[in-house]
Design a protein around this motif. Structure first.
Motif, short mmCIF file in Angstrom:
data_model
loop_
_atom_site.label_atom_id
_atom_site.label_comp_id
_atom_site.label_asym_id
_atom_site.label_seq_id
_atom_site.Cartn_x
_atom_site.Cartn_y
_atom_site.Cartn_z
N LEU A 21 0.83 -1.21 0.00
CA LEU A 21 0.00 0.00 0.00
C LEU A 21 0.86 1.26 0.00
O LEU A 21 0.59 2.22 -0.75
N LEU A 22 1.93 1.26 0.83
CA LEU A 22 2.83 2.40 0.85
C LEU A 22 3.53 2.58 -0.50
O LEU A 22 3.62 3.71 -1.01
N ARG A 23 3.99 1.48 -1.07
CA ARG A 23 4.68 1.55 -2.35
C ARG A 23 3.75 2.03 -3.46
O ARG A 23 4.14 2.81 -4.32
N GLY A 24 2.52 1.55 -3.43
CA GLY A 24 1.55 2.00 -4.43
C GLY A 24 1.27 3.48 -4.32
O GLY A 24 1.28 4.20 -5.32
N ALA A 25 1.05 3.95 -3.09
CA ALA A 25 0.79 5.38 -2.88
C ALA A 25 2.01 6.21 -3.28
O ALA A 25 1.88 7.24 -3.96
N TRP A 26 3.19 5.75 -2.86
CA TRP A 26 4.42 6.48 -3.22
C TRP A 26 4.62 6.46 -4.74
O TRP A 26 4.97 7.48 -5.34
#
Length: 182
Positions: free
Chosen positions: A65-70
């Motif tokens: 989720l963090l990687r997708g948002a970033w």
């Protein structure tokens, strides 16, 4: 934010690289554990590796989720895929990787919730115990979690093979952009 932290058209920034390689290490742990389970069955090493599968999978979900948002925040800054067939295939391959990376832990978490047992990885309560089994929530993971996870491993192997092709055959800077060598 400093330019070394963010992506640029020439290379990936530190945040992207930490998420990429950190997730790679977590996925390696997960697949090693399942591989050891298949090879050794019940064994102390299996217990160690498989015993951490659910908490590490939860950590992976958070990282995804963090990687997708970033990644979305850096979309226009990143090194572009070439406007060729190979570039379009690379874009499709990355989209498939993200879809599989998201699907596998999502259905596993739905199964945990549907089990009614509650779930508290590392003592952090995510789902309370309800005692009620919801088969319809468990079914997608029961049917597909393992097979889609092994499919993900095959796609990751293809990803690694393409990086090797870029590095050793085409001798371009693809690996250097993600390794922080530029």
């Amino acid at each position: 934010m400093s330019s070394r932290w963010t992506d640029s058209p020439l290379r990936y920034g530190l945040v992207t690289r930490v998420l990429h390689w950190g997730m790679g290490a977590l996925f390696a742990w997960q697949f090693t554990g399942m591989g050891v389970k298949l090879l050794l069955g019940r064994h102390p090493l299996t217990a160690l590796l498989v015993g951490s599968h659910k908490p590490v999978g939860t950590l992976l979900m958070l990282a995804i989720l963090l990687r997708g948002a970033w990644g979305l925040s850096q979309w226009r800054k990143r090194p572009p895929h070439p406007a060729t067939l190979v570039g379009r295939l690379a874009l499709a391959g990355h989209a498939l990787l993200y879809a599989l990376m998201f699907y596998v832990p999502t259905v596993a978490l739905l199964r945990e919730y549907g089990s009614g047992r509650g779930f508290a990885p590392w003592g952090i309560p995510l789902f309370p115990a309800t005692g009620e089994k919801l088969e319809w929530l468990m079914a997608p993971a029961n049917l597909s979690h393992g097979v889609i996870a092994w499919t993900l491993l095959a796609v990751v192997a293809g990803h690694v093979a393409m990086v090797a092709l870029h590095h050793f055959f085409w001798r371009d800077k693809t690996l250097a952009r993600m390794a922080g060598k530029l």
